[in-house]
Design a protein around this motif. Structure first.
Motif, PDB file in Angstrom:
ATOM      1  N   VAL A 118       0.839  -1.201   0.000  1.00  0.00           N
ATOM      2  CA  VAL A 118       0.000   0.000   0.000  1.00  0.00           C
ATOM      3  C   VAL A 118       0.877   1.255   0.000  1.00  0.00           C
ATOM      4  CG1 VAL A 118      -1.712   1.326   1.313  1.00  0.00           C
ATOM      5  CG2 VAL A 118      -1.975  -1.149   1.060  1.00  0.00           C
ATOM      6  N   ASP A 119       1.905   1.287   0.822  1.00  0.00           N
ATOM      7  CA  ASP A 119       2.776   2.461   0.862  1.00  0.00           C
ATOM      8  C   ASP A 119       3.552   2.646  -0.436  1.00  0.00           C
ATOM      9  OD1 ASP A 119       2.184   3.727   3.283  1.00  0.00           O
ATOM     10  OD2 ASP A 119       3.478   2.371   4.409  1.00  0.00           O
ATOM     11  N   LEU A 120       3.956   1.559  -1.082  1.00  0.00           N
ATOM     12  CA  LEU A 120       4.619   1.675  -2.382  1.00  0.00           C
ATOM     13  C   LEU A 120       3.671   2.296  -3.403  1.00  0.00           C
ATOM     14  CD1 LEU A 120       6.474  -1.766  -2.537  1.00  0.00           C
ATOM     15  CD2 LEU A 120       7.565   0.499  -2.366  1.00  0.00           C
ATOM     16  N   LEU A 161      13.782   3.490  -6.564  1.00  0.00           N
ATOM     17  CA  LEU A 161      13.423   2.918  -7.857  1.00  0.00           C
ATOM     18  C   LEU A 161      11.921   2.719  -8.056  1.00  0.00           C
ATOM     19  CD1 LEU A 161      16.386   0.445  -8.323  1.00  0.00           C
ATOM     20  CD2 LEU A 161      15.951   2.584  -9.548  1.00  0.00           C
ATOM     21  N   VAL A 162      11.104   3.166  -7.120  1.00  0.00           N
ATOM     22  CA  VAL A 162       9.654   3.045  -7.293  1.00  0.00           C
ATOM     23  C   VAL A 162       9.226   3.702  -8.599  1.00  0.00           C
ATOM     24  CG1 VAL A 162       7.408   3.813  -6.392  1.00  0.00           C
ATOM     25  CG2 VAL A 162       9.068   2.743  -4.872  1.00  0.00           C
ATOM     26  N   PHE A 172      11.096  -5.609  -7.278  1.00  0.00           N
ATOM     27  CA  PHE A 172       9.677  -5.582  -6.924  1.00  0.00           C
ATOM     28  C   PHE A 172       9.079  -6.935  -7.294  1.00  0.00           C
ATOM     29  CE2 PHE A 172      10.992  -1.267  -7.596  1.00  0.00           C
ATOM     30  CZ  PHE A 172      10.442  -0.610  -6.512  1.00  0.00           C
ATOM     31  N   ASP A 173       8.314  -7.514  -6.366  1.00  0.00           N
ATOM     32  CA  ASP A 173       7.723  -8.822  -6.657  1.00  0.00           C
ATOM     33  C   ASP A 173       6.525  -8.674  -7.594  1.00  0.00           C
ATOM     34  OD1 ASP A 173       5.339  -8.307  -5.125  1.00  0.00           O
ATOM     35  OD2 ASP A 173       6.262  -9.127  -3.315  1.00  0.00           O
ATOM     36  N   ARG A 223       3.280  -9.107  -7.279  1.00  0.00           N
ATOM     37  CA  ARG A 223       2.121  -8.346  -6.792  1.00  0.00           C
ATOM     38  C   ARG A 223       2.421  -6.854  -6.705  1.00  0.00           C
ATOM     39  NH1 ARG A 223      -2.249 -10.755  -4.053  1.00  0.00           N
ATOM     40  NH2 ARG A 223      -2.045  -9.340  -2.299  1.00  0.00           N
ATOM     41  N   GLU A 224       3.641  -6.508  -6.296  1.00  0.00           N
ATOM     42  CA  GLU A 224       4.009  -5.093  -6.241  1.00  0.00           C
ATOM     43  C   GLU A 224       4.001  -4.485  -7.649  1.00  0.00           C
ATOM     44  OE1 GLU A 224       6.901  -5.196  -2.273  1.00  0.00           O
ATOM     45  OE2 GLU A 224       7.781  -5.504  -4.268  1.00  0.00           O
ATOM     46  N   ARG A 225       4.551  -5.205  -8.617  1.00  0.00           N
ATOM     47  CA  ARG A 225       4.568  -4.700  -9.997  1.00  0.00           C
ATOM     48  C   ARG A 225       3.141  -4.528 -10.526  1.00  0.00           C
ATOM     49  NH1 ARG A 225       8.731  -8.476 -10.328  1.00  0.00           N
ATOM     50  NH2 ARG A 225       7.434  -9.901 -11.551  1.00  0.00           N
ATOM     51  N   ALA A 226       2.289  -5.503 -10.256  1.00  0.00           N
ATOM     52  CA  ALA A 226       0.897  -5.409 -10.719  1.00  0.00           C
ATOM     53  C   ALA A 226       0.179  -4.240 -10.048  1.00  0.00           C
ATOM     54  CB  ALA A 226       0.164  -6.720 -10.440  1.00  0.00           C
ATOM     55  N   ALA A 227       0.399  -4.060  -8.752  1.00  0.00           N
ATOM     56  CA  ALA A 227      -0.246  -2.960  -8.015  1.00  0.00           C
ATOM     57  C   ALA A 227       0.251  -1.606  -8.510  1.00  0.00           C
ATOM     58  CB  ALA A 227       0.009  -3.109  -6.520  1.00  0.00           C
ATOM     59  N   LEU A 228       1.543  -1.497  -8.775  1.00  0.00           N
ATOM     60  CA  LEU A 228       2.101  -0.235  -9.262  1.00  0.00           C
ATOM     61  C   LEU A 228       1.580   0.087 -10.665  1.00  0.00           C
ATOM     62  CD1 LEU A 228       5.690  -0.674  -7.829  1.00  0.00           C
ATOM     63  CD2 LEU A 228       4.026   1.065  -7.117  1.00  0.00           C
ATOM     64  N   ALA A 229       1.488  -0.917 -11.518  1.00  0.00           N
ATOM     65  CA  ALA A 229       0.943  -0.696 -12.864  1.00  0.00           C
ATOM     66  C   ALA A 229      -0.519  -0.262 -12.788  1.00  0.00           C
ATOM     67  CB  ALA A 229       1.082  -1.971 -13.698  1.00  0.00           C
ATOM     68  N   TRP A 230      -1.288  -0.917 -11.911  1.00  0.00           N
ATOM     69  CA  TRP A 230      -2.702  -0.563 -11.741  1.00  0.00           C
ATOM     70  C   TRP A 230      -2.823   0.859 -11.192  1.00  0.00           C
ATOM     71  CZ3 TRP A 230      -6.973  -2.128 -13.756  1.00  0.00           C
ATOM     72  CH2 TRP A 230      -8.212  -1.867 -13.154  1.00  0.00           C
ATOM     73  N   ALA A 231      -1.991   1.198 -10.223  1.00  0.00           N
ATOM     74  CA  ALA A 231      -2.012   2.549  -9.655  1.00  0.00           C
ATOM     75  C   ALA A 231      -1.744   3.599 -10.725  1.00  0.00           C
ATOM     76  CB  ALA A 231      -0.984   2.662  -8.526  1.00  0.00           C
ATOM     77  N   GLU A 232      -0.806   3.310 -11.603  1.00  0.00           N
ATOM     78  CA  GLU A 232      -0.483   4.270 -12.661  1.00  0.00           C
ATOM     79  C   GLU A 232      -1.653   4.462 -13.620  1.00  0.00           C
ATOM     80  OE1 GLU A 232       3.170   3.062 -14.536  1.00  0.00           O
ATOM     81  OE2 GLU A 232       4.367   3.581 -12.760  1.00  0.00           O
ATOM     82  N   THR A 233      -2.257   3.369 -14.083  1.00  0.00           N
ATOM     83  CA  THR A 233      -3.332   3.508 -15.065  1.00  0.00           C
ATOM     84  C   THR A 233      -4.596   4.108 -14.447  1.00  0.00           C
ATOM     85  OG1 THR A 233      -4.396   2.456 -16.956  1.00  0.00           O
ATOM     86  CG2 THR A 233      -4.302   1.159 -14.931  1.00  0.00           C
TER      87      THR A 233
END
Length: 151
Positions: A35-37, A71-72, A82-83, A85-95
């Motif tokens: 969540v914090d990432l 590197l976030v 980034f594992d 789930r982190e990569r998927a969450a970050l991509a979702w957050a961006e879109t």
């Protein structure tokens, strides 16, 4: 840059309502570091100095390395730092944060659904919306980052 107004004092019930959503997210099944990432990445996209400072400090307190935090912004090029789930969450957050530009394409939805169940995805999307709201409050009313107050 000086603070325009203190929305905490002017609309405490509204801020408390947002805090309730924040509490809901922190009690969800989403890992707090994930969540914090996501909060940090959203704050990078929105250029919110106040929230960048806060979430960087939160991640450090939670034991995240400076290298990972740095590197976030470039998570997609950061290899296995980034594992999945982190990569998927970050991509979702961006879109989702850039919804007016992206219209949140089916490919993005399918990618995030591959690693998050329905409930987690709804909670993640609520967290994304919440951080975008907090960024807009902090930027609009010129909240000063803690780092600037310490100087």
């Amino acid at each position: 840059m000086s603070k325009r107004l203190d929305y905490n004092q002017i609309a405490p019930a509204g801020v408390k309502a947002l805090g309730g959503v924040y509490g809901y997210i922190m009690q969800s099944s989403l890992p707090p570091v994930l969540v914090d990432l996501v909060y940090l990445r959203i704050s990078q996209i929105n250029n919110c100095a106040y929230c960048l400072d806060m979430h960087t400090r939160d991640l450090i307190k939670k034991g995240q390395t400076i290298e990972k935090i740095a590197l976030v912004q470039a998570w997609a090029e950061a290899g296995n730092l980034f594992d999945e789930r982190e990569r998927a969450a970050l991509a979702w957050a961006e879109t989702v944060t850039r919804v007016a530009e992206t219209n949140v394409p089916n490919e993005a939805y399918e990618a995030v659904r591959a690693v998050f169940d329905e409930h987690e995805l709804v909670d993640l999307t609520i967290a994304i919306g919440l951080m975008n709201t907090y960024n807009r409050l902090a930027i609009s009313f010129r909240n000063t980052p803690q780092a600037a107050l310490e100087k």
